[in-house]
Design an enzyme around this catalytic site. Sequence first.
Site, PDB file in Angstrom:
ATOM      1  N   CYS A 425      23.537 -48.893  -4.496  1.00 25.02           N
ATOM      2  CA  CYS A 425      24.356 -48.269  -5.864  1.00 25.02           C
ATOM      3  C   CYS A 425      24.228 -48.730  -6.857  1.00 25.02           C
ATOM      4  O   CYS A 425      24.028 -48.467  -8.050  1.00 25.02           O
ATOM      5  CB  CYS A 425      25.871 -47.989  -5.228  1.00 25.02           C
ATOM      6  SG  CYS A 425      26.636 -49.434  -4.917  1.00 25.02           S
ATOM      7  N   HIS A 469      31.272 -50.034  -4.212  1.00 33.40           N
ATOM      8  CA  HIS A 469      30.452 -49.317  -4.756  1.00 33.40           C
ATOM      9  C   HIS A 469      30.347 -49.462  -6.287  1.00 33.40           C
ATOM     10  O   HIS A 469      31.358 -50.149  -6.921  1.00 33.40           O
ATOM     11  CB  HIS A 469      31.072 -47.718  -4.425  1.00 33.40           C
ATOM     12  CG  HIS A 469      30.131 -46.722  -4.861  1.00 33.40           C
ATOM     13  ND1 HIS A 469      28.811 -46.695  -4.108  1.00 33.40           N
ATOM     14  CD2 HIS A 469      30.072 -45.523  -5.478  1.00 33.40           C
ATOM     15  CE1 HIS A 469      28.032 -45.822  -4.538  1.00 33.40           C
ATOM     16  NE2 HIS A 469      28.806 -44.780  -5.500  1.00 33.40           N
ATOM     17  N   ASP A 485      28.022 -40.243 -10.475  1.00 34.38           N
ATOM     18  CA  ASP A 485      27.560 -40.917  -9.212  1.00 34.38           C
ATOM     19  C   ASP A 485      26.111 -40.734  -9.053  1.00 34.38           C
ATOM     20  O   ASP A 485      25.778 -39.786  -8.231  1.00 34.38           O
ATOM     21  CB  ASP A 485      28.496 -40.963  -8.115  1.00 34.38           C
ATOM     22  CG  ASP A 485      28.097 -42.153  -6.965  1.00 34.38           C
ATOM     23  OD1 ASP A 485      27.227 -42.758  -7.477  1.00 34.38           O
ATOM     24  OD2 ASP A 485      28.865 -42.286  -6.231  1.00 34.38           O
TER      25      ASP A 485
END
Lengths: 687, 307
Positions: A425, A469, A485
């Site tokens: 991520c 995250h 995202d």
Amino acid sequence: MKAIERPLPRSALLWLLAAGVLVFMPHHSHLPWFFWGMALITTGWRWLMHRGQLPYPNAKTKMAAVVLVGGAVVAGFSGHYSLESAVGFFVAMSLLKTLEMRTQRDGYIVVFLCFFLLATGFLFEQELLWGLLGIVATWVLIGTLVALQLGQQGTGAAKQLGFAVVSRFATGILLISLPLMLVVYLLFPRFGPLWSIKLQSEQAMTGLSDSMSPGDIASLSQSDELAFRATFESGQQPPRNQLYWRALVLDQYDGRSWQRSGSRRNVTWYPEMPEYQVEQLRRAGVEGVTRYEIIQEPTGQNWLFTLRDGGSMEPGIGLTSSGVLVDRRPVFQRKRYRGYGIDGQYARHQLGYVQRRLNLQLPDDGNPRTRAWAQQLWQQNPTADVFVQALLDHFAASFTYTLKPPVLGDDDIDEFLFDTQRGFCAHFAGAFVYAARLVGIPARVVTGYQGGEWNNAENYLTVRQYDAHGWAEIWLDGVGWVRVDPTAAVAPSRIELGLEQALAGEGSFMENSLIKPGQIRSMPWLNQLRLKLESVNYLWHRWVLSYDGERQKSILRSIFNRTDYLYFIWWIIGAVIAVFVVIAALMLAKGPARSRSAERRGWDTLLADCEKAGIAVAASESPLSVLQRLQRQYSSARPALLQLATLMEQRLYAAPSQADAVSSKAVLAAIKQARRALKRAQKLARK
Amino acid sequence: MTKAVEAALAQLNTVILGKEEQLKLSLACLLAGGHLLIEDLPGMGKTTLSHALAGVLGLQYNRIQFTSDLLPADILGVSIFEKEPGSELGRFRFHEGPVFSQLLLADEINRATPKSQSALLEAMEERQVTVEGETRQLPDPFFVIATQNPVNQSGTFPLPESQLDRFLMRISLGYPSPAAERQLLEGNNHRDKANHLQQQITPEQLSALKQHVQQIHASSSVLDYIQRIIGFTRYDAGYAYGLSPRGALALLQAAKAWALVNQREHVIPEDVQAVLPAVVDHRLADAADGGASSVSAHILANVDVLV
């Protein structure tokens, strides 16, 4: 009396050693390994002394042991002075004290040391199981005190006390003190910490760090440590794709890693925080205000967790200008707070000049390929929302979400975007924000946690370190900060199902741990058990560990409709005094505590009569001789007195067969007659 | 049977004048199976009393006059080499000492050395003697009546507490009343009279009476009282030491025997109070500072009869 050094009762030693081991256990995690060896050696040594196989250490040996152990402690903590090293030194010296104990007095000292050690253990371990161990240890310590005390009572040869006797005694004491413990627990004033103790060194704590470079969050994904637990006002689990727990906004890029800018210091503290915002929204009928409560594990940092556009209504909590919650102090103890987030879209205030500049900041050079590519993409998609979509499409087309990204060189974004195309991520979020800033869209990296595990039994969310995250937020004029995202574009399952499912093909999730969560989940009963345990632990956290002043107030309010604990303290003190006064008054009124039979009371009335008449009767005079005396003095009352004497002698002293023939009633009747006869005789005598 | 006791007491009263209480106590002591210590100044009738007791009970008795050069063998007996008549050979034969009797009168026991004293006192406790490796049983019944001079008289070896403890009772006779003394002066030789007393209690009756003492009932109220007395001597009175369990048993036994002598089938607190000075004073004389006579008075004044 001369003070006599009584020897340590032999039966108490086993209790003492057991208590020592139990009390030592909560300290295991923060002490160097050699403490185990020390505990083993001292306990074993003392046991051998008890068996008579080793002599008591002499002064030289003791001195050597103290020096050696002191040195070992200093070396073990590499000379640092911290709470751990202080406690470590204390543990070490307590262990040595067990070696030295020889008299009853030493035993008491060790017991009190153990009580203190037990209390310090809770600085480090507060889970339910440790709490239970604490109760067991307390019981053993009370048992030790009982054994120390009772062991002295037999004269001469040491009386061996059975385990059953001591344990029954100790259990009784523990049970008696339980109600008091509960009352004190509920009502004792809960002060905030007077000073913050640095419990553990920051490095030792797992969690987010205040900067992000590619690969940082991937290392967190190997840890299943608890980050926090959350409950929602609605009691329902919000949709997973809403559960972006924001902790840090990283808006400064130095070409290598993302960091926090100075804007984090621009904090609005409660109560100035714009709570009105939420109320306004409510009144305007905006949907999607999520109110939540978090119990957060210590992080050693001052950031808290908030949902999108969130805030909090708690003293000591503030909102930075970049929209994340912070605490006034680093969180070194488990913290409980309430907050809210807003899911719905609404028009927001303008992005100020400074904020805009901050969120467009980039190094002057580096990543030439990305720069060229971004410009090209912007020309094809000249508005922000279309550009963002194109970027996401690009990620979705050919990128791989993995926990094992290849190592990147100097122009890491170039390499990631065009060569390796494999990342976690942090890679996606970093590259995304970089590209957006290149074309003039204000953007920033946000790190925190995403998702979590929902517990259906108790309706709460568990968020662990592997839920960490990183994502992006971009500013759209007229809309405000919008969460984007990029990871969701590459691996939608990361958001919908969690990291474990997203990496199911790769098998890299928690690959270093012995038992993987997936293995447990594949066995339904084991998973059930795990969830049950989690629920219990959660309740423990919620109701016991995070019972603080606020909660105490709310409980007091709900029961007594009062909140000032001083009132309750006076009340308790008053109640305690009242109880003692009542007991004392009862004892005084009753005289020496003896159970007296009806006959005995009857006899006392007769004696009282005598006293009134001026006939002194000492308690050391036998009743029969009293009656004889009276017979001589009052000859007219003789028959009644004689009758009474006969009955009393028979009742009190004769063999059971005869004594039972005289009923208590008969004696009482005889006493009555004797009293009457005496009064008559006294009247006669006066005439 | 109680008639026999009454008759015995009546007989004793003719010899020792005006000392009814002491006579009853000494008889109770023997009925309880205990040894008796009579302590008084010389010439107060100690020896006469012991003679009279032996005579009334019809026991075979020996008397030892304790002196400072008395040896244990003089008490226990000795083996002597004897020639077989009509033969050149011979062998050792044990000659029993005076201790082998039903009633032993140990006169002025505190004039002997501790070594000789303990030879007797061992026999009192064990009711057997061991001489030259051979254990010999003493006759049954076996009573010791010892007399002693007050310890502050010259030429005495005071008995240690452990040995005093073996005597169930210690009594002293005291000066007679003027009337009794006058009777004594007017009368004939009383000691002579003591030697010609008639037996009033047969051996069978004696052992039956001893059995009977055990069957006298002591109710829990009385036992409580005794325990309070014991407890008082141990914890509350401030004595250097309290009564031993043997002392407690002695008190109960004596009270039972006293109840029997007074023709009762159960013990009442008055029985305990009556025997208390005789049973307790010599055991606690050294423990309390005030001297022998004050101990039991102190106890009696301070222990509640009923609780």
